[in-house]
Every structure is written in structure tokens, then in C-alpha cells.
Write an enzyme that holds these catalytic residues in place. Structure first.
Site, PDB file in Angstrom:
ATOM      1  N   ASP A  73      44.061  43.648  33.129  1.00 38.43           N
ATOM      2  CA  ASP A  73      44.564  44.348  34.307  1.00 38.43           C
ATOM      3  C   ASP A  73      45.744  45.222  33.918  1.00 38.43           C
ATOM      4  O   ASP A  73      46.504  44.897  33.003  1.00 38.43           O
ATOM      5  CB  ASP A  73      45.005  43.352  35.385  1.00 38.43           C
ATOM      6  CG  ASP A  73      43.860  42.471  35.861  1.00 38.43           C
ATOM      7  OD1 ASP A  73      42.862  43.017  36.347  1.00 38.43           O
ATOM      8  OD2 ASP A  73      43.977  41.244  35.720  1.00 38.43           O
ATOM      9  N   ASP A  75      48.932  46.940  35.896  1.00 36.03           N
ATOM     10  CA  ASP A  75      49.674  47.022  37.147  1.00 36.03           C
ATOM     11  C   ASP A  75      50.688  48.153  37.081  1.00 36.03           C
ATOM     12  O   ASP A  75      51.239  48.459  36.020  1.00 36.03           O
ATOM     13  CB  ASP A  75      50.387  45.703  37.439  1.00 36.03           C
ATOM     14  CG  ASP A  75      49.406  44.555  37.636  1.00 36.03           C
ATOM     15  OD1 ASP A  75      48.264  44.822  38.057  1.00 36.03           O
ATOM     16  OD2 ASP A  75      49.780  43.399  37.354  1.00 36.03           O
ATOM     17  N   ASP A 153      59.907  37.265  36.467  1.00 37.61           N
ATOM     18  CA  ASP A 153      60.065  35.888  35.994  1.00 37.61           C
ATOM     19  C   ASP A 153      60.473  35.799  34.524  1.00 37.61           C
ATOM     20  O   ASP A 153      61.552  35.314  34.189  1.00 37.61           O
ATOM     21  CB  ASP A 153      58.801  35.060  36.286  1.00 37.61           C
ATOM     22  CG  ASP A 153      57.518  35.719  35.801  1.00 37.61           C
ATOM     23  OD1 ASP A 153      57.583  36.765  35.123  1.00 37.61           O
ATOM     24  OD2 ASP A 153      56.435  35.179  36.112  1.00 37.61           O
TER      25      ASP A 153
END
Length: 449
Positions: A73, A75, A153
Site C-alpha cells: 500500500d 499512503d 507511532d
């Protein structure tokens, strides 16, 4: 990061950089090429940039390209609001309440576009909301790219690829951590885990996937804060189980979960069996997870039903033995054990019915595979889960049980009648019955549509 002349050189200690002082790595000093970026993601980045917005590839896609992996993916992060993104793309839909996102859809491909987020003071202002225990309930406070970097994070997920300059932007010391193969939380680890306890599982998963070590300061609070995972919805933990054990690094994920004592929050009975020294179960589990990793590497299908069948095996086996000892016939005893194990597991991680049913059949096939011969064995050849049940039997053999002759006998029977022994895993679609005296209703009728 691949070691090449184009790779950036470590210049700073492995600590977060001072706010407002990002490390900028120009195109000539990093290995990311637009030829390795998904064309749909590039289209989104270019259109945002052309419209005057900041546009960056962010997170795992950047990280994986740097260490030589091909991302699944890509993003995008931007200063455009979700509504402004939707105005630019007719093929865009907005999703989420806790974390509002724009999804730009290209057929079956989706490019996720997130507006830069900022930390908030915890007030329930409709955009950001924090529970009294520190969990983030809503996170739609928008900010700058710098705000966005420091609220992510892990450092390795806070790298930005600027489509305007083709440069890397690093606010958190991510490049140094990648060179050191270190997984490190941004900010105070205890605070970050309280915000979202699933980050502990993400730490185990990323360490397993990337072959990194969790930074000691990021690992230390897990022992104390692990119980917070009990408050995470079981459905969300089911999704984490899939990412841990069905992404091609299941064996390494198990090692990380055991190292940080997190397996108990996903599979309590399996964790107890391992801690008790059940070497047979440990061998079975390792064989099964290695087989899952191998199937994924070969692009072959895997199912959560099989993973759960293995993890819940100690519970099912123990209850079935108790039932048989109490006088229950083997098949009903195993059916009872399967129901009890599945019901107990729902309190930890949810298992949808479409997977619980096949797991139950894998277990209840075991006494039949061990006992049936002659006509009963031939009838069993038509069972839709026979192959899965036989695979499980063979894993038990490979983990040390004396089942070699039995596995070979069933292999011969299945090869002798392949048309009966290998039915489709997917049930045939049911024909919709017409209503008498009326026309068939169109659309919107069935709950399984």
C-alpha cells in the site's frame, strides 16, 4: 536501508530531532525511485501538488522502499482537508469518524489520503477526544507536517517522501533507526501505549516483518501495560491476528509475541500450553506457522480457520479427552470440545462464523480420520473440509505424533478417488426460489448480498 552509495549516511544519535529541524535527504542521496511507486498513488500526489497543496508519500510505503521491500500500500499525507481532497477527485469517498480519511478509488485499488494531524489537549471539542485512561477516542485535529510526524507511532513510520522535491523528510530520527534496524516509539512509550494499546501488537508485528529489534525503552512498559489489551474490542484484535499470522512472517511474529509476553492476550490457552512446556503443541504450532509462511510466499491461499484451529488445539484436545474419559463417544466429545473452545476464544479475539465453522470441522474430522475405515472412510472422502482436516493430521504427524501410516493411508484413498476427495472449498451458490404468483424482488433483499 540498502547499503549503496546513494544511501544516506548516519549523522546523528538515535534520538528524535529538534522540532523545526528535520533532516532533508535530496534525491541524489536516497534510493527511492518514482518507478517503484504505484502509478495511482503518483497520480494523487501530482494532482494535490498541482492544486497547491503539500503532498507526501508517508509511512510504511516509504519505509519498505528504503529497506528493499515492495510495499503493498502507498499512503498519502497532505495539508488538504478531507473535503478539499474530495473536491479534487470525483472518485473519492470520505470514511471514518474517529479518524476521518479520504479514499481515492481506482477500480479495486484504493489510495488512502490523510490530512496532517496534530496532538490535542484532550478536550471533547468534536474533533479530538481522549478517554480518562489516555485512549484516543477521536483524532481529527488537523495540523502541520511536523505535528503529523511527532504524533505517529514509530519513527520508521514517520518518514515523508516529498513529491515536489523528490526528497525524504525525517523529523524523528527514523533514518538512523532504519540503519540500526531498531523499532522505536515516538515520545513516551507508556503514554503512547495508553493512547492505543494495540501499538504493543504493532511493535511485535513490525519487528517480525522487518527483522528489527524493539528498542529497550519501547519494550519495557509492555509487561505493565499489556493488560490494557483486554479492553480492546475482540473484533479489532482479530484483525491484528490476521496481520500477525497471515502476512508472511507468522513464525517471527510468534517469537516477538512470546518475547514480550503478549500472546496471552490473543490466545490465552495456547499461551498457557507453551508456558507449561507442552513441546508437542509448540512443535505443531511452529510447523503450522512455517507452513502458512511458505504458502504465502508461494502465493497460495491461507485461511484464518486453520490458524485458529492450531492455536486452539490444546483447549479442544483437553476438553475432548475429558469428555471421552467421562463416557462420551469420540465424535460428540470433539463436537462439544470445539464449541467450548470457540465460545471461550470470543472473549479474547473474535472469530467470524465463516471461519469458526471450518475450524470446528477440522477438529471434528480428527477422530474420524483416526478411526474410520471401509465404507465410512469412503463416505468421508466427500467431506468439504477433508483436505484441511488431513493437512491438520499431517501437521500433527510432523510435530511428533505417531500418525505416519494414517496420513499415508488417507493420501492413497484421496488419490484413488480425486473427484470425491477434492471438492471446492466454496459452497455452490444457492438458487433463489421464485415467489409463487409474483415477480422476483430486485435488490436489497438478502442479508448476504
Amino acid at each position: 536501508m540498502p547499503h549503496s552509495e546513494a544511501s544516506p549516511v548516519v549523522e546523528t544519535a538515535p534520538t528524535e530531532r529538534e522540532p523545526g529541524n528535520p533532516r532533508i535527504v535530496p534525491r541524489s542521496e536516497h534510493c527511492i525511485s518514482r518507478s517503484n511507486i504505484d502509478s495511482h498513488a503518483l497520480k494523487v500526489l501530482y494532482r494535490l501538488h498541482k492544486a497547491g497543496y503539500q503532498a507526501y508519500l508517508v509511512g510504511g510505503g516509504v519505509r519498505d522502499l528504503l529497506i528493499g521491500l515492495q510495499p503493498k500500500d502507498f499512503d498519502v499525507a497532505t495539508d488538504a482537508t478531507p473535503e478539499e481532497v474530495r473536491a479534487l477527485f470525483r472518485n473519492c469517498r470520505l470514511i471514518g469518524r474517529r479518524f476521518r480519511l479520504a479514499h481515492v478509488v481506482f477500480g479495486r485499488k484504493v489510495v488512502e489520503v490523510a490530512t496532517f494531524r496534530a496532538n490535542h489537549g484532550g478536550e471533547d471539542d468534536g474533533a479530538g477526544e481522549v478517554h480518562a485512561d489516555g485512549r484516543i477516542l477521536r483524532d481529527n485535529v488537523f495540523g502541520t507536517i511536523e505535528d503529523d510526524a511527532f504524533r505517529r507511532d514509530f519513527t520508521v513510520n514517520a518518514l515523508y517522501y516529498d513529491i515536489g522535491r523528490f526528497a525524504l523528510v525525517d523529523y524523528t530520527g527514523a533514518l538512523e533507526d532504519i540503519e540500526a534496524r531498531r523499532l522505536r516509539l515516538i515520545g513516551d512509550p507508556a503514554v503512547r501505549y495508553r493512547e492505543d494499546p494495540v501499538r504493543m501488537l504493532r511493535a511485535a508485528r513490525f519487528a517480525a516483518k522487518l527483522g528489527f529489534e524493539v528498542d529497550p525503552a519501547s519494550a519495557e512498559p509492555m509487561a505493565e501495560l499489556g493488560p490494557l489489551l483486554a479492553d480492546v474490542p475482540p473484533a479489532r484484535l482479530f484483525e491484528e491476528v490476521l496481520k500477525l499470522f497471515q502476512s508472511g512472517h507468522a513464525v517471527a511474529s510468534l517469537e516477538q509475541l512470546r518475547r514480550h509476553d503478549l500472546l496471552q492476550y490473543l490466545f490465552p490457552r495456547a499461551d498457557r500450553a507453551l508456558k507449561s512446556g507442552d513441546s508437542g503443541f509448540e512443535a505443531l504450532l511452529r510447523c503450522a506457522l512455517a507452513n502458512t509462511d511458505r504458502r504465502i510466499a508461494e502465493d497460495r491461499p491461507v485461511t484464518p480457520a486453520f490458524v485458529y484451529a492450531v492455536f486452539l488445539w490444546p483447549h479442544v484436545r483437553a476438553v475432548a479427552a475429558e469428555q471421552v474419559e467421562a463416557g462420551e463417544p469420540p465424535v460428540p466429545a470433539w463436537q462439544h470440545a470445539a464449541s467450548e473452545a470457540l465460545d471461550a476464544q470470543q472473549a479474547a479475539t473474535a472469530l467470524p462464523k465463516r471461519f469458526a465453522g471450518p475450524a470446528r470441522e477440522i477438529w471434528t474430522l480428527q477422530p474420524k480420520l483416526e478411526r474410520y475405515t471401509g465404507k465410512r472412510a469412503r463416505r468421508l472422502l466427500g467431506h468439504p473440509r477433508l483436505r484441511a482436516g488431513w493437512d491438520f493430521l499431517c501437521l500433527r504427524r510432523d510435530s511428533g505424533e505417531d500418525l505416519d501410516a494414517l496420513c499415508e493411508q488417507w493420501r492413497q484413498w484421496m488419490e484413488a478417488e480425486p473427484e470425491r476427495a477434492a471438492p471446492s472449498e466454496a459452497p455452490a451458490p444457492r438458487k433463489r426460489r421464485r415467489r409463487r404468483g409474483g415477480r422476483r424482488r430486485r435488490g436489497g433483499g438478502g442479508g448476504n448480498e
